[in-house]
Design a protein around this motif. Sequence first.
Motif, PDB file in Angstrom:
ATOM      1  N   SER A 138       0.866  -1.184   0.000  1.00  0.00           N
ATOM      2  CA  SER A 138       0.000   0.000   0.000  1.00  0.00           C
ATOM      3  C   SER A 138       0.899   1.229   0.000  1.00  0.00           C
ATOM      4  CB  SER A 138      -0.908   0.014   1.235  1.00  0.00           C
ATOM      5  OG  SER A 138      -1.807  -1.067   1.219  1.00  0.00           O
ATOM      6  N   MET A 139       0.903   1.943  -1.107  1.00  0.00           N
ATOM      7  CA  MET A 139       1.704   3.152  -1.223  1.00  0.00           C
ATOM      8  C   MET A 139       0.789   4.362  -1.335  1.00  0.00           C
ATOM      9  SD  MET A 139       4.894   2.099  -3.699  1.00  0.00           S
ATOM     10  CE  MET A 139       5.863   0.615  -3.387  1.00  0.00           C
ATOM     11  N   LEU A 140       1.295   5.485  -0.876  1.00  0.00           N
ATOM     12  CA  LEU A 140       0.510   6.721  -0.865  1.00  0.00           C
ATOM     13  C   LEU A 140       1.389   7.866  -1.310  1.00  0.00           C
ATOM     14  CD1 LEU A 140      -1.959   8.532   0.088  1.00  0.00           C
ATOM     15  CD2 LEU A 140      -0.825   8.595   2.323  1.00  0.00           C
ATOM     16  N   THR A 141       0.836   8.750  -2.113  1.00  0.00           N
ATOM     17  CA  THR A 141       1.489  10.018  -2.374  1.00  0.00           C
ATOM     18  C   THR A 141       0.477  11.125  -2.188  1.00  0.00           C
ATOM     19  OG1 THR A 141       2.896  11.264  -3.906  1.00  0.00           O
ATOM     20  CG2 THR A 141       1.063  10.043  -4.864  1.00  0.00           C
ATOM     21  N   ALA A 160       2.206  -3.098  -5.859  1.00  0.00           N
ATOM     22  CA  ALA A 160       1.480  -2.395  -4.798  1.00  0.00           C
ATOM     23  C   ALA A 160       0.317  -1.584  -5.353  1.00  0.00           C
ATOM     24  CB  ALA A 160       2.439  -1.464  -4.047  1.00  0.00           C
ATOM     25  N   HIS A 161      -0.640  -1.308  -4.489  1.00  0.00           N
ATOM     26  CA  HIS A 161      -1.730  -0.380  -4.786  1.00  0.00           C
ATOM     27  C   HIS A 161      -1.240   1.024  -4.469  1.00  0.00           C
ATOM     28  CE1 HIS A 161      -5.944   1.073  -4.969  1.00  0.00           C
ATOM     29  NE2 HIS A 161      -5.511   1.925  -4.045  1.00  0.00           N
ATOM     30  N   LEU A 192      -5.305  15.318   8.644  1.00  0.00           N
ATOM     31  CA  LEU A 192      -5.739  14.658   7.416  1.00  0.00           C
ATOM     32  C   LEU A 192      -4.636  13.768   6.847  1.00  0.00           C
ATOM     33  CD1 LEU A 192      -7.825  14.303   5.169  1.00  0.00           C
ATOM     34  CD2 LEU A 192      -6.936  16.401   4.113  1.00  0.00           C
ATOM     35  N   VAL A 193      -3.423  14.305   6.768  1.00  0.00           N
ATOM     36  CA  VAL A 193      -2.304  13.529   6.235  1.00  0.00           C
ATOM     37  C   VAL A 193      -1.977  12.348   7.140  1.00  0.00           C
ATOM     38  CG1 VAL A 193       0.170  13.599   5.739  1.00  0.00           C
ATOM     39  CG2 VAL A 193      -1.317  15.449   4.950  1.00  0.00           C
ATOM     40  N   ALA A 194      -1.982  12.575   8.450  1.00  0.00           N
ATOM     41  CA  ALA A 194      -1.654  11.497   9.395  1.00  0.00           C
ATOM     42  C   ALA A 194      -2.610  10.326   9.259  1.00  0.00           C
ATOM     43  CB  ALA A 194      -1.669  12.036  10.815  1.00  0.00           C
ATOM     44  N   ARG A 195      -3.897  10.600   9.114  1.00  0.00           N
ATOM     45  CA  ARG A 195      -4.886   9.517   8.985  1.00  0.00           C
ATOM     46  C   ARG A 195      -4.638   8.699   7.731  1.00  0.00           C
ATOM     47  NH1 ARG A 195      -8.316  13.458  11.126  1.00  0.00           N
ATOM     48  NH2 ARG A 195      -9.009  14.129   9.070  1.00  0.00           N
ATOM     49  N   ARG A 196      -4.318   9.363   6.634  1.00  0.00           N
ATOM     50  CA  ARG A 196      -4.063   8.628   5.386  1.00  0.00           C
ATOM     51  C   ARG A 196      -2.750   7.849   5.459  1.00  0.00           C
ATOM     52  NH1 ARG A 196      -7.492   9.659   1.020  1.00  0.00           N
ATOM     53  NH2 ARG A 196      -9.360  10.650   1.857  1.00  0.00           N
ATOM     54  N   ALA A 197      -1.713   8.459   6.013  1.00  0.00           N
ATOM     55  CA  ALA A 197      -0.399   7.824   6.051  1.00  0.00           C
ATOM     56  C   ALA A 197      -0.377   6.611   6.967  1.00  0.00           C
ATOM     57  CB  ALA A 197       0.651   8.838   6.509  1.00  0.00           C
ATOM     58  N   ARG A 198      -1.210   6.614   7.985  1.00  0.00           N
ATOM     59  CA  ARG A 198      -1.203   5.540   8.982  1.00  0.00           C
ATOM     60  C   ARG A 198      -1.445   4.172   8.357  1.00  0.00           C
ATOM     61  NH1 ARG A 198      -4.830   7.747  12.601  1.00  0.00           N
ATOM     62  NH2 ARG A 198      -3.106   9.043  13.325  1.00  0.00           N
ATOM     63  N   PHE A 199      -2.136   4.137   7.223  1.00  0.00           N
ATOM     64  CA  PHE A 199      -2.485   2.859   6.600  1.00  0.00           C
ATOM     65  C   PHE A 199      -1.678   2.601   5.328  1.00  0.00           C
ATOM     66  CE2 PHE A 199      -6.128   4.354   9.051  1.00  0.00           C
ATOM     67  CZ  PHE A 199      -6.317   3.280   9.890  1.00  0.00           C
ATOM     68  N   ALA A 200      -0.569   3.301   5.175  1.00  0.00           N
ATOM     69  CA  ALA A 200       0.298   3.095   4.015  1.00  0.00           C
ATOM     70  C   ALA A 200       1.598   2.428   4.445  1.00  0.00           C
ATOM     71  CB  ALA A 200       0.593   4.435   3.338  1.00  0.00           C
ATOM     72  N   ASP A 201       2.094   1.523   3.620  1.00  0.00           N
ATOM     73  CA  ASP A 201       3.401   0.911   3.874  1.00  0.00           C
ATOM     74  C   ASP A 201       4.528   1.882   3.547  1.00  0.00           C
ATOM     75  OD1 ASP A 201       2.245  -1.588   4.549  1.00  0.00           O
ATOM     76  OD2 ASP A 201       2.103  -2.104   2.420  1.00  0.00           O
ATOM     77  N   LEU A 202       4.278   2.788   2.607  1.00  0.00           N
ATOM     78  CA  LEU A 202       5.285   3.749   2.184  1.00  0.00           C
ATOM     79  C   LEU A 202       4.592   4.976   1.617  1.00  0.00           C
ATOM     80  CD1 LEU A 202       8.305   4.397   1.649  1.00  0.00           C
ATOM     81  CD2 LEU A 202       8.026   3.319  -0.603  1.00  0.00           C
ATOM     82  N   VAL A 203       5.075   6.157   2.021  1.00  0.00           N
ATOM     83  CA  VAL A 203       4.547   7.421   1.509  1.00  0.00           C
ATOM     84  C   VAL A 203       5.630   8.073   0.659  1.00  0.00           C
ATOM     85  CG1 VAL A 203       3.544   9.655   2.090  1.00  0.00           C
ATOM     86  CG2 VAL A 203       3.106   7.675   3.565  1.00  0.00           C
ATOM     87  N   ILE A 204       5.288   8.448  -0.564  1.00  0.00           N
ATOM     88  CA  ILE A 204       6.238   9.052  -1.503  1.00  0.00           C
ATOM     89  C   ILE A 204       5.859  10.515  -1.683  1.00  0.00           C
ATOM     90  CG2 ILE A 204       7.213   8.895  -3.827  1.00  0.00           C
ATOM     91  CD1 ILE A 204       5.972   5.939  -3.758  1.00  0.00           C
ATOM     92  N   LEU A 205       6.805  11.414  -1.390  1.00  0.00           N
ATOM     93  CA  LEU A 205       6.501  12.834  -1.373  1.00  0.00           C
ATOM     94  C   LEU A 205       7.571  13.646  -2.094  1.00  0.00           C
ATOM     95  CD1 LEU A 205       5.381  13.209   2.362  1.00  0.00           C
ATOM     96  CD2 LEU A 205       3.894  13.124   0.346  1.00  0.00           C
TER      97      LEU A 205
END
Length: 279
Positions: free
Chosen positions: A5-8, A32-33, A102-115
């Motif tokens: 699970s990745m997030l940007t 990954a998603h 807002l960012v913390a809630r989304r990042a909490r469920f990501a394996d990796l955050v790309i910024l």
Amino acid sequence: MSYKSMLTILTDPAEVAEVLGAAIPLAAEAGAHLDVLCLGIDRTQTGYYFAGATALMHDETIAQAQAEAAAIEAAARSELGRHDLTWGVDALVAQSASVTGLVARRARFADLVILPKPYGPGRYSDAPVVVESAMFQGQAPVLVLADGVPLTATPQKVVVAWNESAEAMTAVRRALPLLKSADMVSICIVAPERHASDASDPGAELSRMLSRHGVKVEVTILAQTLSRVSEVIARHVDDIAADMLVMGAYGHSRFREAILGGATRNMLEHATVPVFMAH
């Protein structure tokens, strides 16, 4: 362990192409998603009308934030639609004061955050807040890109900035999937006597641990010949032509739960390669 699970998080339409150009191949390589949060920010920082403000002015700032979120979303969907991977896109509007939660809630469920890199010309003041919120409140590892430097899905040379701290150990554990795929990982220790004067062989324990995971490791001991430890590490990154730096993220706080400490900020400001950080 692998990243599934990745997030940007995108707050500027100008960053879409570069950030997704890095995130998409990485997600595809890992199977990954990829979630993309398109965030339009009302930077007036008002939850109320300040003296002299009018409802019209307030409406205009919200409309501008909505337009930015829509532009980011359209560009993201266009780019993602050309690639074979699973993805999701959300477009939201927030005031500056609510970005952290807002960012913390989304990042909490990501394996990796790309910024994107949070410092430099043209960056908004809330860019560091996004990085800080993902790491400190969201407790997610963050991969911060470097301006104009491509991110390879499987980095060949990685430098690990090692000082035996809990933060550095957390970063190493979170970066294991990338370290295992690298051709060479350099454990970089600057002035080891400052960290563990009783250690006759600095870095040996970490080297053994990583070797058992199949990581190809070498240990590099460096004297602090420059005024900042971060400058010594950055020079080593350049000397061996590394593709990525892994380091612990350090913070301090008076008004928020945590903000990036001076050494971490200095490293990000001058980074010439992507920086993988965790706290």
